[in-house]
Design a protein around this motif. Structure first.
Motif, PDB file in Angstrom:
ATOM      1  N   UNK A   1      46.314 -67.586  61.136  1.00  0.00           N
ATOM      2  CA  UNK A   1      45.960 -68.997  61.261  1.00  0.00           C
ATOM      3  C   UNK A   1      45.373 -69.494  59.939  1.00  0.00           C
ATOM      4  N   UNK A   2      45.671 -70.728  59.598  1.00  0.00           N
ATOM      5  CA  UNK A   2      45.104 -71.310  58.375  1.00  0.00           C
ATOM      6  C   UNK A   2      43.740 -71.943  58.628  1.00  0.00           C
ATOM      7  N   UNK A   3      43.388 -72.162  59.897  1.00  0.00           N
ATOM      8  CA  UNK A   3      42.148 -72.879  60.171  1.00  0.00           C
ATOM      9  C   UNK A   3      41.155 -72.122  61.057  1.00  0.00           C
ATOM     10  N   UNK A   4      41.560 -71.009  61.633  1.00  0.00           N
ATOM     11  CA  UNK A   4      40.674 -70.264  62.529  1.00  0.00           C
ATOM     12  C   UNK A   4      40.349 -68.902  61.943  1.00  0.00           C
ATOM     13  N   UNK A   5      39.122 -68.430  62.203  1.00  0.00           N
ATOM     14  CA  UNK A   5      38.712 -67.126  61.689  1.00  0.00           C
ATOM     15  C   UNK A   5      38.622 -66.072  62.797  1.00  0.00           C
ATOM     16  N   UNK A   6      37.688 -66.260  63.723  1.00  0.00           N
ATOM     17  CA  UNK A   6      37.479 -65.251  64.774  1.00  0.00           C
ATOM     18  C   UNK A   6      37.334 -65.917  66.135  1.00  0.00           C
ATOM     19  N   UNK A   7      37.923 -65.307  67.151  1.00  0.00           N
ATOM     20  CA  UNK A   7      37.713 -65.684  68.547  1.00  0.00           C
ATOM     21  C   UNK A   7      37.046 -64.508  69.245  1.00  0.00           C
ATOM     22  N   UNK A   8      36.107 -64.815  70.118  1.00  0.00           N
ATOM     23  CA  UNK A   8      35.613 -63.841  71.086  1.00  0.00           C
ATOM     24  C   UNK A   8      35.955 -64.407  72.454  1.00  0.00           C
ATOM     25  N   UNK A   9      36.652 -63.618  73.257  1.00  0.00           N
ATOM     26  CA  UNK A   9      37.054 -64.046  74.594  1.00  0.00           C
ATOM     27  C   UNK A   9      36.389 -63.138  75.619  1.00  0.00           C
ATOM     28  N   UNK A  10      35.989 -63.742  76.739  1.00  0.00           N
ATOM     29  CA  UNK A  10      35.413 -62.956  77.826  1.00  0.00           C
ATOM     30  C   UNK A  10      35.675 -63.668  79.139  1.00  0.00           C
ATOM     31  N   UNK A  11      35.726 -62.887  80.191  1.00  0.00           N
ATOM     32  CA  UNK A  11      35.925 -63.439  81.531  1.00  0.00           C
ATOM     33  C   UNK A  11      34.636 -63.348  82.328  1.00  0.00           C
TER      34      UNK A  11
END
Length: 113
Positions: free
Chosen positions: A35-45
């Motif tokens: 991605x050119x605009x995003x660095x890190x995602x943390x996902x959780x349920x």
């Protein structure tokens, strides 16, 4: 690719906070190569809406104690909460929302960290 140490420390801290409150299926993605605009995602349920809210409060409170506040976001729902900490964006979702929106599938080329 050089990783941003502060961002990685924040990712690790957020994952720990989510595990403290028994979040399910906690995953972190490094999006910088895809991605050119995003660095890190943390996902959780979360297993329910109250659990989702508890996860949100816990992350906000603990990171707030360290002086970190999420950027304002729009479109919050009882099924999906987004906490935007700049380089790190946290997505807290019910299992149904997570399956429906499939962010991990959309970003399948991202490195899991």
């Amino acid at each position: 690719m050089v990783k941003t140490l502060e961002a990685l420390e924040l990712v690790a801290r957020i994952k720990d906070l989510l595990w403290e409150k028994k979040a399910e299926n906690v995953v972190a993605l490094d999006l910088r190569a895809v991605s050119e605009s995003l660095d890190y995602f943390v996902l959780a349920s979360a297993n329910s809406t109250p659990h989702l809210q508890a996860l949100e409060r816990h992350v906000e409170e603990k990171l707030g104690e360290a002086g970190l506040r999420p950027r304002p976001t729009e479109g919050q729902s009882p099924r999906w909460v987004v906490l935007d900490y700049g380089e790190v964006v946290v997505h807290l979702m019910t299992p149904e929302a997570r399956e429906y929106y499939d962010l991990e599938g959309f970003w399948a080329d991202a490195e899991r960290i």
